[in-house]
Write a protein that holds these residues in place. Structure first.
Motif, PDB file in Angstrom:
ATOM      1  N   THR A 133      10.680  19.657 -10.463  1.00 46.09           N
ATOM      2  CA  THR A 133      10.040  19.438 -11.756  1.00 46.09           C
ATOM      3  C   THR A 133       8.913  20.448 -11.963  1.00 46.09           C
ATOM      4  N   THR A 161       4.413  14.460 -14.909  1.00 40.67           N
ATOM      5  CA  THR A 161       5.812  14.876 -14.767  1.00 40.67           C
ATOM      6  C   THR A 161       6.697  14.080 -15.728  1.00 40.67           C
ATOM      7  N   TRP A 162       6.438  12.770 -15.749  1.00 40.96           N
ATOM      8  CA  TRP A 162       7.170  11.895 -16.675  1.00 40.96           C
ATOM      9  C   TRP A 162       6.933  12.349 -18.119  1.00 40.96           C
ATOM     10  N   PHE A 177       6.984   5.343 -14.014  1.00 43.46           N
ATOM     11  CA  PHE A 177       7.083   6.812 -14.083  1.00 43.46           C
ATOM     12  C   PHE A 177       8.064   7.331 -13.038  1.00 43.46           C
ATOM     13  N   GLU A 178       7.895   6.856 -11.802  1.00 40.54           N
ATOM     14  CA  GLU A 178       8.711   7.378 -10.713  1.00 40.54           C
ATOM     15  C   GLU A 178      10.186   7.020 -10.921  1.00 40.54           C
ATOM     16  N   GLU A 205      11.743   6.427 -13.628  1.00 41.40           N
ATOM     17  CA  GLU A 205      12.362   7.131 -14.757  1.00 41.40           C
ATOM     18  C   GLU A 205      12.505   8.634 -14.488  1.00 41.40           C
ATOM     19  N   ILE A 206      11.548   9.203 -13.760  1.00 37.51           N
ATOM     20  CA  ILE A 206      11.690  10.620 -13.369  1.00 37.51           C
ATOM     21  C   ILE A 206      12.973  10.769 -12.556  1.00 37.51           C
TER      22      ILE A 206
END
Ligand SMILES: *Cc1c(COP(=O)(O)O)cnc(C)c1O
Length: 459
Positions: free
Chosen positions: A255, A308-309, A85-86, A88-89
């Motif tokens: 975000t 967020t992702w 996730f991190e 890709e964010i």
């Protein structure tokens, strides 16, 4: 009656109840409170703060959050998904902000807890990566740049130099910035866009200065980072502010604002890995075990990373572009309504967020009237002005029309009351002759009202 929140409706807790309440009762109380409070912005009359305003979207994010809400993203062996996730964010944000233009450096990022967190980590990184000859590091921010820069400087022992802005364009005076760079300057700052006026500083010029003088350039895209790139795609006249501009070394983008994620995340992008890594924290020798963390937080909820992702992947470029299109168009219409009043003046050339003042009366009279009609604008000072950060709730049918009508009536009201002191001006407006002790005392009282209510809990 006490003004303690919900004192008339719900039990007050001064100590842990011996026996817990039922889940149903608690959820029903929370439901009541959130419904009361949502009604204040759902009509589309509240500036900023609710960026998406779409309960289906929030339900989706909450579902994503719930699957990892209890997971600590620091314990990566238990949650490799957090790494995905991190990463890709950060990658998606870097891509949106033009990092593909960076050929000689390794662009990277950091997910933080919000705009202030991103700004703080950026300032810390500049301090930690400074040349060892720098004794008393300083940064230069435009007056309009967010107070989070002043807070970071306060926390990290960095001197803050405040550059004046042009009163007409509301952009930073770049000549002043260049003149005031000295051997202790570690970074200069520009906003894209600033919170007060919604205007973008001349980032290309600041970039040239930064390169010429060998200092960092942080672009604060906390507010604009996830909407201005789409405004540019849609053809709005917005100057380049991202990594395509030579000299830009870091950009903050929230975000939890126009990224339409849950509150609690922001992305800090760095043009180069070395700058980010300089602020990593390591303690290899602690008896409790070897410790390291990528930023100031320790434990963080993996749920926020997941949500967020989820927001970014679900909306995609077309989702963000569609929302940006609606927001920009709505902002144009709302600005046009302001332009129809000769007594009102918009400050600078704003984008989705606009701010207006009046040379004929105290603009807080307009605010006084608009408040009675359910509007919640943000108050500014020096000069007194009101701003409207257009978000998705304003794009619903009927809001612009209501704005036109209420603003007209508000101007009539202001003209009729121009010789009196506006009510809301005393709270939000600037004090004639500049800041004084009274304004100081007021802001302290405000903080106490927010934080010390336990001493006023009704018996
Ligand atoms: C909101 C905002 C910040 C601070 O962000 P928080 O998430 O409130 O900490 C910084 N800069 C700008 C331009 C902002 O609008």
């Amino acid at each position: 009656m006490s003004d303690y929140p919900y004192a008339d409706r719900f039990a007050i807790h001064r100590s842990l109840p011996e026996e817990g309440a039922s889940r149903d009762d608690i959820l029903s109380m929370l439901d009541t409170m959130s419904h009361v409070e949502d009604a204040a912005w759902e009509s589309g009359q509240c500036s900023g703060t609710m960026y998406c305003g779409d309960h289906d979207h929030y339900d989706f994010l909450n579902e994503a959050f719930s699957k990892f809400s209890y997971v600590n993203s620091l314990q990566r062996d238990l949650c490799p998904s957090s790494t995905k996730f991190e990463a890709e964010i950060i990658a998606m944000t870097l891509d949106l902000l033009g990092a593909s233009n960076l050929r000689d450096t390794t662009p990277v990022g950091l997910v933080t807890s919000g705009g202030s967190g991103s700004i703080a980590h950026a300032m810390l990184a500049y301090r930690e990566s400074k040349n060892s000859a720098v004794q008393r590091p300083n940064v230069i921010k435009p007056e309009t740049a967010h107070p989070a820069f002043a807070k970071a400087c306060h926390l990290f022992g960095i001197e803050l130099h405040v550059a004046p802005i042009d009163p007409v364009s509301t952009q930073v005076d770049v000549g002043w910035v260049e003149e005031h760079i000295d051997e202790n300057t570690i970074a200069i700052i520009g906003s894209a866009c600033n919170y007060g006026y919604g205007t973008v500083d001349p980032i290309e010029e600041l970039g040239r200065i930064a390169l010429r003088r060998g200092v960092g350039l942080h672009v604060d895209g906390c507010l604009g980072g996830f909407i201005l790139p789409f405004g540019r795609e849609l053809g709005y006249d917005i100057e380049a502010f991202d990594f395509s501009v030579p000299g830009v070394t870091s950009i903050s983008a929230d975000t939890h604002k126009y990224g339409y994620a849950l509150k609690g995340t922001s992305v800090l992008c760095f043009a180069d890995k070395g700058l980010r890594n300089s602020q990593y924290f390591y303690q290899p020798d602690w008896s409790g075990g070897k410790y390291c963390s990528p930023g100031m937080d320790g434990s963080r909820s993996a749920g926020l990373l997941a949500a967020t992702w989820a927001a970014m992947v679900q909306l995609g470029r077309s989702g963000y572009r569609r929302y940006a299109e609606q927001i920009f168009a709505t902002s144009r219409k709302m600005q046009d309504a302001v332009h129809t009043h000769a007594s009102l003046r918009i400050l600078g050339s704003p984008s989705f967020l606009f701010s207006f003042t009046s040379d004929d009366f105290d603009v807080y009279h307009v605010n006084d009237f608009l408040r009675t009609k359910g509007w919640r604008l943000n108050g500014q000072q020096y000069p007194n002005a009101l701003h409207m950060a257009v978000t998705r709730p304003q794009t619903q049918l009927g809001t612009v029309e209501k704005w036109r009508v209420d603003l007209s009536d508000a101007v009539d009201y202001a003209l009729a009351h121009r010789d009196e002191a506006p009510k809301s001006g005393a709270i939000y407006g600037g004090v004639a002759g500049g800041p004084n002790d009274e304004a100081d005392a007021f802001i302290k009282m405000f903080m106490a009202m927010m934080m010390d209510q336990q001493s006023s809990i009704p018996a």
